[in-house]
Design a protein around this motif. Structure first.
Motif, mmCIF file in Angstrom:
data_model
loop_
_atom_site.group_PDB
_atom_site.id
_atom_site.type_symbol
_atom_site.label_atom_id
_atom_site.label_comp_id
_atom_site.label_asym_id
_atom_site.label_seq_id
_atom_site.Cartn_x
_atom_site.Cartn_y
_atom_site.Cartn_z
ATOM 1 N N ASP A 15 0.871 -1.175 0.143
ATOM 2 C CA ASP A 15 0.114 -0.116 0.051
ATOM 3 C C ASP A 15 0.754 1.299 -0.286
ATOM 4 O OD1 ASP A 15 -2.401 -1.444 0.060
ATOM 5 O OD2 ASP A 15 -2.464 -1.586 2.151
ATOM 6 N N ALA A 16 1.951 1.058 0.761
ATOM 7 C CA ALA A 16 2.799 2.597 0.821
ATOM 8 C C ALA A 16 3.303 2.869 -0.555
ATOM 9 C CB ALA A 16 4.011 2.328 1.882
ATOM 10 N N ASP A 17 3.838 1.694 -1.453
ATOM 11 C CA ASP A 17 4.230 2.010 -2.555
ATOM 12 C C ASP A 17 3.110 2.476 -3.482
ATOM 13 O OD1 ASP A 17 6.841 1.274 -1.800
ATOM 14 O OD2 ASP A 17 6.593 -0.996 -2.462
ATOM 15 N N ALA A 18 1.992 1.909 -3.368
ATOM 16 C CA ALA A 18 0.887 2.473 -4.314
ATOM 17 C C ALA A 18 0.594 3.813 -4.114
ATOM 18 C CB ALA A 18 -0.361 1.591 -4.111
ATOM 19 N N ALA A 19 0.477 4.230 -2.825
ATOM 20 C CA ALA A 19 0.370 5.595 -2.572
ATOM 21 C C ALA A 19 1.533 6.539 -3.158
ATOM 22 C CB ALA A 19 0.250 5.855 -1.038
ATOM 23 N N ASP A 20 2.703 6.046 -2.968
ATOM 24 C CA ASP A 20 3.749 6.715 -3.802
ATOM 25 C C ASP A 20 3.536 6.805 -5.259
ATOM 26 O OD1 ASP A 20 4.898 7.278 -1.485
ATOM 27 O OD2 ASP A 20 6.639 5.556 -1.495
ATOM 28 N N THR A 21 3.142 5.946 -5.907
ATOM 29 C CA THR A 21 2.749 5.643 -7.295
ATOM 30 C C THR A 21 1.369 6.754 -7.780
ATOM 31 O OG1 THR A 21 3.443 3.518 -7.456
ATOM 32 C CG2 THR A 21 2.265 4.337 -9.298
ATOM 33 N N ALA A 22 0.492 6.775 -6.792
ATOM 34 C CA ALA A 22 -0.595 7.568 -7.055
ATOM 35 C C ALA A 22 -0.129 9.070 -6.794
ATOM 36 C CB ALA A 22 -1.743 7.308 -6.149
ATOM 37 N N ASP A 23 0.770 9.282 -5.989
ATOM 38 C CA ASP A 23 1.156 10.938 -5.742
ATOM 39 C C ASP A 23 1.872 11.152 -7.146
ATOM 40 O OD1 ASP A 23 -0.154 10.819 -3.336
ATOM 41 O OD2 ASP A 23 2.052 10.474 -2.197
ATOM 42 N N ASP A 24 2.887 10.329 -7.534
ATOM 43 C CA ASP A 24 3.522 10.517 -8.756
ATOM 44 C C ASP A 24 2.694 10.856 -10.023
ATOM 45 O OD1 ASP A 24 5.824 10.244 -7.462
ATOM 46 O OD2 ASP A 24 6.406 8.175 -8.066
ATOM 47 N N MET A 25 1.593 10.190 -9.966
ATOM 48 C CA MET A 25 0.694 10.221 -11.058
ATOM 49 C C MET A 25 0.106 11.569 -11.072
ATOM 50 S SD MET A 25 -1.657 6.789 -11.406
ATOM 51 C CE MET A 25 -0.775 5.219 -11.944
ATOM 52 N N ALA A 26 -0.354 12.002 -9.838
ATOM 53 C CA ALA A 26 -0.854 13.412 -9.544
ATOM 54 C C ALA A 26 -0.011 14.401 -10.100
ATOM 55 C CB ALA A 26 -1.369 13.491 -8.010
ATOM 56 N N VAL A 27 1.124 14.272 -9.847
ATOM 57 C CA VAL A 27 2.179 15.218 -10.064
ATOM 58 C C VAL A 27 2.624 15.468 -11.572
ATOM 59 C CG1 VAL A 27 4.517 16.133 -9.824
ATOM 60 C CG2 VAL A 27 3.231 15.311 -7.852
ATOM 61 N N ALA A 28 2.501 14.239 -12.280
ATOM 62 C CA ALA A 28 2.492 13.934 -13.492
ATOM 63 C C ALA A 28 1.372 14.786 -14.429
ATOM 64 C CB ALA A 28 2.908 12.573 -14.113
ATOM 65 N N SER A 29 0.330 14.441 -13.658
ATOM 66 C CA SER A 29 -0.976 14.847 -14.517
ATOM 67 C C SER A 29 -1.038 16.487 -14.305
ATOM 68 C CB SER A 29 -2.115 14.501 -13.553
ATOM 69 O OG SER A 29 -3.287 14.962 -13.793
ATOM 70 N N PHE A 30 -0.630 17.049 -13.175
ATOM 71 C CA PHE A 30 -0.475 18.488 -13.082
ATOM 72 C C PHE A 30 0.585 19.078 -14.203
ATOM 73 C CE2 PHE A 30 1.762 22.073 -11.183
ATOM 74 C CZ PHE A 30 0.525 22.891 -11.117
ATOM 75 N N ILE A 31 1.849 18.625 -14.219
ATOM 76 C CA ILE A 31 2.747 19.128 -15.172
ATOM 77 C C ILE A 31 2.213 18.891 -16.644
ATOM 78 C CG2 ILE A 31 5.021 18.587 -16.010
ATOM 79 C CD1 ILE A 31 5.744 18.020 -13.030
ATOM 80 N N MET A 32 1.870 17.640 -16.941
ATOM 81 C CA MET A 32 1.230 17.649 -18.378
ATOM 82 C C MET A 32 0.033 18.345 -18.553
ATOM 83 S SD MET A 32 1.095 13.462 -18.822
ATOM 84 C CE MET A 32 2.657 12.508 -19.023
ATOM 85 N N GLY A 33 -0.865 18.582 -17.919
ATOM 86 C CA GLY A 33 -1.826 19.603 -18.104
ATOM 87 C C GLY A 33 -1.398 21.102 -17.993
ATOM 88 N N LEU A 34 -0.313 21.384 -17.282
ATOM 89 C CA LEU A 34 0.231 22.745 -17.640
ATOM 90 C C LEU A 34 0.891 23.105 -18.689
ATOM 91 C CD1 LEU A 34 0.277 25.114 -15.562
ATOM 92 C CD2 LEU A 34 2.258 24.647 -14.543
ATOM 93 N N VAL A 35 1.677 22.095 -19.044
ATOM 94 C CA VAL A 35 2.574 22.290 -20.420
ATOM 95 C C VAL A 35 1.575 22.116 -21.536
ATOM 96 C CG1 VAL A 35 4.364 20.940 -21.839
ATOM 97 C CG2 VAL A 35 4.840 21.558 -19.179
ATOM 98 N N GLY A 36 0.493 21.321 -21.348
ATOM 99 C CA GLY A 36 -0.476 21.198 -22.712
ATOM 100 C C GLY A 36 -1.297 22.202 -22.832
ATOM 101 N N LEU A 37 -1.035 23.247 -22.103
ATOM 102 C CA LEU A 37 -1.627 24.356 -22.448
ATOM 103 C C LEU A 37 -1.100 25.104 -23.377
ATOM 104 C CD1 LEU A 37 -2.988 25.877 -19.093
ATOM 105 C CD2 LEU A 37 -4.296 25.127 -21.002
ATOM 106 N N LEU A 38 0.221 24.801 -23.596
ATOM 107 C CA LEU A 38 1.254 25.838 -24.669
ATOM 108 C C LEU A 38 1.408 24.453 -25.813
ATOM 109 C CD1 LEU A 38 3.638 27.430 -21.988
ATOM 110 C CD2 LEU A 38 1.574 28.324 -23.300
ATOM 111 N N VAL A 39 1.802 23.801 -25.544
ATOM 112 C CA VAL A 39 2.267 22.638 -26.830
ATOM 113 C C VAL A 39 1.603 21.459 -26.447
ATOM 114 C CG1 VAL A 39 4.583 23.761 -27.107
ATOM 115 C CG2 VAL A 39 4.393 22.193 -25.424
ATOM 116 N N PHE A 40 1.260 20.592 -27.518
ATOM 117 C CA PHE A 40 1.047 19.317 -27.759
ATOM 118 C C PHE A 40 -0.214 19.247 -26.838
ATOM 119 C CE2 PHE A 40 5.733 18.460 -28.074
ATOM 120 C CZ PHE A 40 5.760 18.431 -29.570
ATOM 121 N N ASN A 41 -1.293 19.919 -26.962
ATOM 122 C CA ASN A 41 -2.316 19.786 -26.034
ATOM 123 C C ASN A 41 -3.220 18.475 -26.679
ATOM 124 O OD1 ASN A 41 -2.957 21.344 -28.422
ATOM 125 N ND2 ASN A 41 -4.123 23.005 -27.394
#
Length: 96
Positions: A15-41
């Motif tokens: 479960d601890a590793d799954a939570a870390d993976t979910a946290d990484d997904m959340a951060v990746a989602s935020f970064i992809m959404g932010l960058v996607g406003l400018l390029v490769f949306n």
């Protein structure tokens, strides 16, 4: 990352590793959404939506970041729709 061997050769992540993976997904989602406003949306918008949804489904501790990534992914697709409607293209065009 520790795994537990289940019957039929399947493994389960702790479960601890799954939570870390979910946290990484959340951060990746935020970064992809932010960058996607400018390029490769067209690519980054749906990726941000999927990763944000998966992070929320897996119970991330960074819930706000996952929600922001999901909202930015939707904004990416809205920007794409506006660009296609206004210019007939999928790229930014600043010339009048």
């Amino acid at each position: 990352m520790s795994t537990v061997l289940l019957r039929k050769g399947r493994t389960r992540v702790d479960d601890a590793d799954a939570a870390d993976t979910a946290d990484d997904m959340a951060v990746a989602s935020f970064i992809m959404g932010l960058v996607g406003l400018l390029v490769f949306n067209i690519v980054l918008g749906p990726c941000a939506l999927v990763l944000g949804g998966l992070a929320l489904a897996r119970g991330t501790t960074r819930r706000g970041r996952a929600l922001l990534g999901t909202a930015l992914g939707a904004a990416d697709l809205i920007v794409l729709a506006v660009l296609v409607t206004a210019n007939g293209t999928v790229s930014w065009n600043f010339t009048g």
